[in-house]
Write a protein that holds these residues in place. Structure first.
Motif, mmCIF file in Angstrom:
data_model
loop_
_atom_site.group_PDB
_atom_site.id
_atom_site.type_symbol
_atom_site.label_atom_id
_atom_site.label_comp_id
_atom_site.label_asym_id
_atom_site.label_seq_id
_atom_site.Cartn_x
_atom_site.Cartn_y
_atom_site.Cartn_z
ATOM 1 N N LEU A 85 0.836 -1.204 0.000
ATOM 2 C CA LEU A 85 0.000 0.000 0.000
ATOM 3 C C LEU A 85 0.869 1.252 0.000
ATOM 4 O O LEU A 85 0.601 2.214 -0.740
ATOM 5 C CB LEU A 85 -0.922 -0.011 1.224
ATOM 6 N N PHE A 86 1.928 1.235 0.824
ATOM 7 C CA PHE A 86 2.843 2.385 0.871
ATOM 8 C C PHE A 86 3.464 2.639 -0.503
ATOM 9 O O PHE A 86 3.499 3.775 -0.980
ATOM 10 C CB PHE A 86 3.946 2.134 1.904
ATOM 11 N N VAL A 87 3.954 1.573 -1.127
ATOM 12 C CA VAL A 87 4.614 1.719 -2.428
ATOM 13 C C VAL A 87 3.651 2.285 -3.461
ATOM 14 O O VAL A 87 3.997 3.207 -4.220
ATOM 15 C CB VAL A 87 5.192 0.368 -2.901
ATOM 16 N N LEU A 126 3.070 15.305 -1.080
ATOM 17 C CA LEU A 126 3.682 14.194 -0.341
ATOM 18 C C LEU A 126 3.602 14.409 1.167
ATOM 19 O O LEU A 126 3.516 13.443 1.931
ATOM 20 C CB LEU A 126 5.127 14.006 -0.790
ATOM 21 N N LYS A 127 3.661 15.669 1.596
ATOM 22 C CA LYS A 127 3.475 15.942 3.032
ATOM 23 C C LYS A 127 2.067 15.543 3.470
ATOM 24 O O LYS A 127 1.875 15.007 4.568
ATOM 25 C CB LYS A 127 3.733 17.424 3.309
ATOM 26 N N GLN A 128 1.099 15.826 2.611
ATOM 27 C CA GLN A 128 -0.269 15.414 2.922
ATOM 28 C C GLN A 128 -0.379 13.892 2.946
ATOM 29 O O GLN A 128 -1.051 13.313 3.804
ATOM 30 C CB GLN A 128 -1.240 15.997 1.879
ATOM 31 N N LEU A 129 0.329 13.229 2.024
ATOM 32 C CA LEU A 129 0.341 11.772 2.009
ATOM 33 C C LEU A 129 0.913 11.228 3.313
ATOM 34 O O LEU A 129 0.436 10.212 3.835
ATOM 35 C CB LEU A 129 1.167 11.269 0.820
ATOM 36 N N SER A 130 1.925 11.899 3.850
ATOM 37 C CA SER A 130 2.540 11.449 5.095
ATOM 38 C C SER A 130 1.518 11.359 6.222
ATOM 39 O O SER A 130 1.498 10.388 6.989
ATOM 40 C CB SER A 130 3.676 12.399 5.482
ATOM 41 N N ARG A 135 -2.526 7.950 9.361
ATOM 42 C CA ARG A 135 -3.928 7.663 9.686
ATOM 43 C C ARG A 135 -4.301 6.221 9.312
ATOM 44 O O ARG A 135 -5.075 5.564 10.018
ATOM 45 C CB ARG A 135 -4.826 8.650 8.933
ATOM 46 N N LEU A 136 -3.730 5.736 8.227
ATOM 47 C CA LEU A 136 -4.005 4.373 7.781
ATOM 48 C C LEU A 136 -3.143 3.340 8.501
ATOM 49 O O LEU A 136 -3.201 2.149 8.181
ATOM 50 C CB LEU A 136 -3.761 4.264 6.267
ATOM 51 N N LYS A 137 -2.338 3.835 9.452
ATOM 52 C CA LYS A 137 -1.478 2.966 10.268
ATOM 53 C C LYS A 137 -0.537 2.118 9.405
ATOM 54 O O LYS A 137 -0.314 0.928 9.669
ATOM 55 C CB LYS A 137 -2.317 2.072 11.195
ATOM 56 N N VAL A 138 -0.001 2.765 8.364
ATOM 57 C CA VAL A 138 0.987 2.093 7.525
ATOM 58 C C VAL A 138 2.301 1.924 8.291
ATOM 59 O O VAL A 138 3.043 0.977 8.055
ATOM 60 C CB VAL A 138 1.207 2.888 6.216
ATOM 61 N N PHE A 139 2.548 2.836 9.234
ATOM 62 C CA PHE A 139 3.761 2.774 10.053
ATOM 63 C C PHE A 139 3.400 2.257 11.436
ATOM 64 O O PHE A 139 2.333 2.575 11.989
ATOM 65 C CB PHE A 139 4.411 4.150 10.146
#
Length: 596
Positions: A85-87, A126-130, A135-139
């Motif tokens: 998903l991140f990629v 990209l800052k907004q993507l961060s 929020r999606l708990k990708v990290f």
């Protein structure tokens, strides 16, 4: 018995309550005393100020600075189940191929730089993507095995440097110049190396970075209140030129064609307003891409309008004659012996291309006689000749707007007392000048004897769009107004009847002087030449001083066949672009000496 059991139960319950309360107090005390990584209630943000732009007279940005950002992620904190998903999301937002991103994540296990050159607008996305990835708990949080602290690192978009962009590629190089990169504390700046970029480095460079700090909200944004502090960014000043883009484009294209047609090393043109010194075009056939300089571009990096000095040849005859005329040492109608085109002074034999028996003093200029001007020059004391050349600006810097000028040289007073030196210098040998010096000197003939300083830069523009004007250089009265008018008439006659006839343009007042000079290599004159035509073009409201130089033309050694056609094509473009407006043939208000 029952009462006794009941008392025991109550005591036991009370003991349990007290014991539980003591445990609670102990836990609370331990929690209070234990060191924890509490999120700061304050935050700090900074943004780098940028270098100013170089802007044309008609408002086009010739050189601008864009910020670049890098995208950094620590692969250790990416949830393995959401890595794909991140990629995919980073690929969509960045425009980088997903496979390339995956390869970088594999090669750089741990901290991975996904891109170093992200433009500012894309960086905002990209800052907004961060935030969305968090929020999606990708990290996921990770616990440090040594310190026991829990941390979380997401996608970071960081300012990495700046890039200098040139929207019109080679246009106006090498006058604009070029920068180089300088790294400071991990941030890449650009600094000028040549041309306007170097000359106005102090004005162009960024003045103050933006810094904001204060209490933060739950999303990490600064809350603006009395406890917050902001220091605004102050970008570098913009530099606005007197040169418009459209005119410059047309002149450069013309020079490219003429260089090829004449098989020359370089062709150059300068057009300057004779009244105020504003340079409206300053062009060369030899240019380069500032962002992609190749080895073959090295000879083109210099602003040869000021950095190439040469023996000027016959264009100096006008200067010599005006010094004589201003001091009353010659009358334009004096008759001078042409000696059949061959005249000896000491061991030096002076020759003319065209043989004359007798000709008037002013016709020495009109028909460009070396023999004639060499004889007239003998009337000038060496000190007066030397001072006259200095007064006309030779051997001194021609303009304050460029850097690394080669000012050339002139013979000193003692040398000019020698009759041979005096003769050869009178027609442009034994001295060195550059094109801008000639433009400045000739402006006196078109400006009532006052010499103006060429102005390439009009003003600076600050962050509030306020124009900061640059004071004009004082105009220098180098010859009397009456002398200038007489020289002007002679130069007009040169175009109408002499060596500059190919510059004739109906409805305009055109004057000028040709010049051809041998080139010296290893102390010897070789069979190669530079040619020049320096003069002026006026309509009823506007006066321009114009100079054309052709370096080493192979097609012809004569200025009338090389530099004069370049001058004429420049006039045609000025007319087409409405910088000059020829008078109609039946316009009775036109001046008598305007060519019809």
């Amino acid at each position: 018995m029952n009462n006794q059991n009941k008392s025991k139960k109550i005591f036991l319950l009370y003991s349990l309550i007290v014991f539980g309360f003591l445990i609670f107090l102990g836990v609370m005390l331990l929690t209070t005393l234990k060191s924890r990584d509490l999120p700061s209630l304050y935050t700090k943000e900074s943004s780098k100020a940028t270098r100013g732009s170089i802007i044309s007279a008609d408002g086009f940005h010739l050189a601008t600075t864009i910020k670049l950002y890098k995208a950094v992620v620590n692969t250790y904190y990416i949830d393995p189940e959401k890595r794909e998903l991140f990629v995919e999301l980073f690929s969509i937002y960045s425009g980088i191929d997903a496979k390339e991103i995956e390869d970088k994540l594999k090669k750089q296990n741990g901290v991975a730089v996904l891109s170093y050159n992200i433009p500012e607008k894309q960086a905002q996305y990209l800052k907004q993507l961060s935030y969305e990835l968090r929020r999606l708990k990708v990290f996921i949080e990770r616990k440090n095995s040594i310190t026991g602290k829990t941390t979380l690192h997401g996608l970071n978009i960081i300012e990495s440097g700046e890039s200098r962009e040139y929207a019109y590629d080679k246009l106006l190089t090498p006058i604009i110049g070029y920068p180089h990169k300088v790294e400071e504390d991990g941030y890449t700046y650009t600094k000028g190396v040549k041309g306007i970029e170097k000359r106005f480095e102090n004005e162009l460079q960024a003045k103050q970075d933006e810094i904001s700090q204060g209490p933060r909200d739950v999303n990490g944004y600064i809350i603006l209140n009395r406890d917050s502090f902001t220091k605004p960014e102050i970008n570098g000043l913009d530099v606005k030129l007197n040169i418009p883009v459209e005119l410059q484009i047309r002149i450069e294209k013309m020079l490219d064609k003429m260089r090829a047609e004449l098989n020359a090393r370089e062709a150059m043109v300068v057009v300057m307003n004779s009244a105020n010194g504003k340079v409206i075009t300053m062009a060369s056939s030899n240019r380069f891409l500032p962002k992609s300089i190749q080895t073959e571009d090295f000879p083109s990096l210099n602003s040869n309008m000021i950095e190439y000095s040469f023996e000027p040849g016959s264009v100096i005859k006008t200067i010599t004659f005006s010094i004589l005329l201003d001091k009353g040492l010659v009358n334009p109608y004096d008759m001078v012996n042409g000696h059949g085109g061959r005249y000896q002074i000491g061991k030096k034999v002076i020759t003319d291309e065209h043989k004359f028996s007798w000709l008037s003093a002013e016709d020495i200029i009109v028909h460009s006689s070396n023999v004639g001007i060499a004889q007239l020059a003998q009337k000038l004391p060496g000190a007066d000749f030397n001072q006259g050349l200095i007064n006309f600006g030779f051997s001194t810097v021609s303009t304050p707007d460029l850097i690394y000028e080669r000012v050339g040289s002139i013979p000193d007073s003692l040398q000019l007392n020698n009759e041979i030196y005096k003769a050869t210098c009178s027609y442009g040998y034994g001295m060195r000048v550059n094109l801008m010096q000639l433009i400045r000197a000739y402006s006196a003939f078109n400006n009532n004897g006052r010499m103006v300083t060429p102005k390439i830069v009009d003003c600076f523009i600050d962050g509030h769009r306020k124009e900061l004007k640059i004071p004009n250089e004082e105009q220098i009265q180098v010859i009397k107004s009456s002398t200038a008018q007489r020289m002007k008439d002679i130069l007009i006659k040169t175009v109408n009847e002499g060596t500059g006839t190919k510059a004739k343009t109906a409805g305009l007042e055109i004057g000028g002087k040709t010049g051809t000079a041998h080139l010296v290599e290893d102390g010897q004159y070789v069979n190669e030449y530079n040619t020049a035509f320096i003069g002026f073009a006026n309509d009823k409201t506007t006066r321009y001083t114009i100079g054309a130089i052709v370096i080493r033309p192979k097609k012809s050694q004569f200025a009338a066949q090389t530099a004069v056609p370049v001058f004429k094509k420049t006039l045609d473009i000025l007319i087409e672009e409405n910088y000059l407006k020829p008078a109609a043939a039946d316009d009775n208000s036109s001046k008598p000496n305007i060519v019809k």
